[in-house]
Enzyme design. Structure first.
Site, PDB file in Angstrom:
ATOM      1  N   GLU A   1       0.855  -1.187   0.000  1.00 27.29           N
ATOM      2  CA  GLU A   1       0.000   0.000   0.000  1.00 27.29           C
ATOM      3  C   GLU A   1       0.889   1.235   0.000  1.00 27.29           C
ATOM      4  O   GLU A   1       1.874   1.321   0.723  1.00 27.29           O
ATOM      5  CB  GLU A   1      -0.881  -0.023   1.251  1.00 27.29           C
ATOM      6  CG  GLU A   1      -1.891   1.098   1.325  1.00 27.29           C
ATOM      7  CD  GLU A   1      -2.752   1.007   2.575  1.00 27.29           C
ATOM      8  OE1 GLU A   1      -2.915   2.037   3.272  1.00 27.29           O
ATOM      9  OE2 GLU A   1      -3.255  -0.108   2.861  1.00 27.29           O
TER      10      GLU A   1
ATOM     11  N   ARG B   1      -3.340   3.397 -24.808  1.00 22.79           N
ATOM     12  CA  ARG B   1      -3.678   2.483 -25.903  1.00 22.79           C
ATOM     13  C   ARG B   1      -5.112   1.962 -25.782  1.00 22.79           C
ATOM     14  O   ARG B   1      -5.685   1.495 -26.755  1.00 22.79           O
ATOM     15  CB  ARG B   1      -2.697   1.304 -25.926  1.00 22.79           C
ATOM     16  CG  ARG B   1      -1.332   1.658 -26.463  1.00 22.79           C
ATOM     17  CD  ARG B   1      -0.344   0.533 -26.287  1.00 22.79           C
ATOM     18  NE  ARG B   1       0.137   0.426 -24.930  1.00 22.79           N
ATOM     19  CZ  ARG B   1       1.120  -0.389 -24.543  1.00 22.79           C
ATOM     20  NH1 ARG B   1       1.700  -1.172 -25.433  1.00 22.79           N
ATOM     21  NH2 ARG B   1       1.513  -0.412 -23.288  1.00 22.79           N
ATOM     22  N   GLN B   2      -5.670   2.059 -24.580  1.00 21.38           N
ATOM     23  CA  GLN B   2      -7.042   1.589 -24.364  1.00 21.38           C
ATOM     24  C   GLN B   2      -8.005   2.781 -24.474  1.00 21.38           C
ATOM     25  O   GLN B   2      -8.650   3.171 -23.519  1.00 21.38           O
ATOM     26  CB  GLN B   2      -7.156   0.910 -23.005  1.00 21.38           C
ATOM     27  CG  GLN B   2      -6.234  -0.307 -22.859  1.00 21.38           C
ATOM     28  CD  GLN B   2      -6.416  -0.991 -21.526  1.00 21.38           C
ATOM     29  OE1 GLN B   2      -7.524  -1.324 -21.135  1.00 21.38           O
ATOM     30  NE2 GLN B   2      -5.312  -1.202 -20.808  1.00 21.38           N
TER      31      GLN B   2
ATOM     32  N   HIS C   1      -1.058   8.628 -27.410  1.00 19.96           N
ATOM     33  CA  HIS C   1      -1.262   7.583 -28.409  1.00 19.96           C
ATOM     34  C   HIS C   1      -2.421   7.933 -29.335  1.00 19.96           C
ATOM     35  O   HIS C   1      -2.382   7.639 -30.531  1.00 19.96           O
ATOM     36  CB  HIS C   1      -1.538   6.249 -27.703  1.00 19.96           C
ATOM     37  CG  HIS C   1      -1.648   5.088 -28.630  1.00 19.96           C
ATOM     38  ND1 HIS C   1      -0.592   4.647 -29.397  1.00 19.96           N
ATOM     39  CD2 HIS C   1      -2.697   4.277 -28.934  1.00 19.96           C
ATOM     40  CE1 HIS C   1      -0.984   3.616 -30.133  1.00 19.96           C
ATOM     41  NE2 HIS C   1      -2.258   3.373 -29.870  1.00 19.96           N
TER      42      HIS C   1
ATOM     43  N   LYS D   1      -0.164  -3.139 -43.807  1.00 24.17           N
ATOM     44  CA  LYS D   1      -0.173  -4.500 -43.266  1.00 24.17           C
ATOM     45  C   LYS D   1      -1.552  -5.112 -43.484  1.00 24.17           C
ATOM     46  O   LYS D   1      -2.559  -4.479 -43.200  1.00 24.17           O
ATOM     47  CB  LYS D   1       0.157  -4.496 -41.770  1.00 24.17           C
ATOM     48  CG  LYS D   1       1.537  -3.964 -41.435  1.00 24.17           C
ATOM     49  CD  LYS D   1       1.818  -4.015 -39.953  1.00 24.17           C
ATOM     50  CE  LYS D   1       0.938  -3.075 -39.174  1.00 24.17           C
ATOM     51  NZ  LYS D   1       1.258  -3.025 -37.741  1.00 24.17           N
TER      52      LYS D   1
ATOM     53  N   THR E   1       6.677  -4.633 -34.569  1.00 29.97           N
ATOM     54  CA  THR E   1       6.206  -3.911 -35.751  1.00 29.97           C
ATOM     55  C   THR E   1       7.323  -3.096 -36.389  1.00 29.97           C
ATOM     56  O   THR E   1       7.520  -3.123 -37.609  1.00 29.97           O
ATOM     57  CB  THR E   1       5.033  -2.981 -35.382  1.00 29.97           C
ATOM     58  OG1 THR E   1       3.936  -3.767 -34.919  1.00 29.97           O
ATOM     59  CG2 THR E   1       4.588  -2.151 -36.578  1.00 29.97           C
TER      60      THR E   1
END
Length: 322
Positions: free
Chosen positions: A41, A98-99, A132, A196, A230
């Site tokens: 914690e 990224r989410q 991002h 791609k 990538t």
């Protein structure tokens, strides 16, 4: 600078960058006690008076992302309860970016959740770099300044180190075209895109190059590099299409797992990242990885925010730091 009511507090994610920003601003890092109880914690105590101060909390939510995020949230809460006038979270690397959208029927939009947490913790403003996805700024109901490493950091370095052969900037995927086009325009270079596609499930991905790269020096550009798969695959394809050399520029060197080894074995002549995420010993030891500091860029942006001056004009005014 000391007369301005401004304080800089650093979390534990990137002390080296915080020290460099502190030196640029000419103000010392504020004293803070960060510790963990036996069950991990997190406890934070601000050891200086912050009443009425304009406080900047510098913390990248890099590995371990959850610990560093929670640490930053607790610091914001402590500062607001200490009557700080304004709290700005300075996140050179914004984790969870990224989410930024639903990828399935029951998947989260975690970037929005993190934005809510930061606001609820008491932040009045966010300063970050190369998000991002730019639309993440709209996840916040407080001002967000999104800095770009391209103009003040990468452009001068690319100009200084170019080989003399024709230059082309390459986006490793269709989604990064805007970023690549911007850099190409500033470098007066050509533009190419890696396309791609996977024709059938279970069939290897096919990579094609859209644009002319034969005999040219290629610069792959992206906002972040994680596994480096990538980027390294793109470098291989560009060499197959006749590129004379391939370098890669990425703001955030996440570089997890075997990424460093993959870069070392790849056709890349150089992988250029910034210190938005503190480089590990393995990254420092890799002969192909070069990292540039963003301390002057972040420090100048903080200064302009504190003095209520334009941040957007910064990209034409500040030289890159070494």
């Amino acid at each position: 600078m000391g007369e301005r009511k401004m304080k800089l507090i650093a979390g534990s994610s990137n002390q080296t960058l915080a020290t460099a920003v502190s030196a640029y601003l000419g103000i010392p890092l504020a004293l803070v006690n960060i510790k963990r109880f036996a069950d991990q914690e997190i406890f934070v105590e601000i050891l200086e008076n912050v009443r009425g101060e304009d406080v900047f909390v510098l913390q990248s939510t890099s590995y371990p992302a959850n610990d560093h995020l929670m640490e930053m949230l607790i610091m914001c809460d402590a500062l607001k309860r200490g009557s700080a006038r304004r709290v700005t979270t300075v996140m050179p690397y914004f984790g969870y970016a990224r989410q930024d959208r639903k990828t399935g029927p029951r998947s989260p939009i975690s970037a929005k959740l993190v934005a809510n947490l930061i606001t609820s913790a008491g932040a009045d403003r966010v300063l970050t770099m190369d998000l991002h996805a730019g639309q993440i700024q709209g996840f916040f109901d407080i001002p967000v300044d999104n800095l770009f490493a391209g103009t003040p950091i990468f452009v001068p370095y690319a100009q200084k180190t170019k080989s003399g052969k024709p230059l082309v900037v390459v986006s490793p995927d269709v989604g990064g075209v805007v970023r690549a086009r911007s850099l190409a325009k500033q470098l007066d270079a050509g533009l190419a895109i890696i396309d791609k596609r996977r024709e059938k499930a279970g069939i290897s991905e096919v990579m094609n190059v859209i644009g002319e790269v034969d005999g040219q020096e290629c610069i792959l550009v992206d906002d972040m590099v994680d596994s480096a798969g990538t980027i390294c695959n793109a470098a291989t394809v560009l060499m197959q299409y006749g590129a004379s050399s391939v370098r890669a520029f990425a703001t955030h060197g996440v570089l997890t797992g075997s990424a460093v080894d993959r870069i070392q074995k790849s056709p890349l002549t150089e992988m250029v990242i910034t210190d938005s995420i503190a480089p590990t010993d393995k990254i420092r030891a890799c002969s192909k990885i070069k990292y540039l500091t963003v301390a002057p860029l972040i420090g100048e942006a903080m200064l302009r925010i504190s003095e209520e001056r334009s941040v957007s004009s910064l990209f034409d005014a500040v030289p890159a730091g070494g």
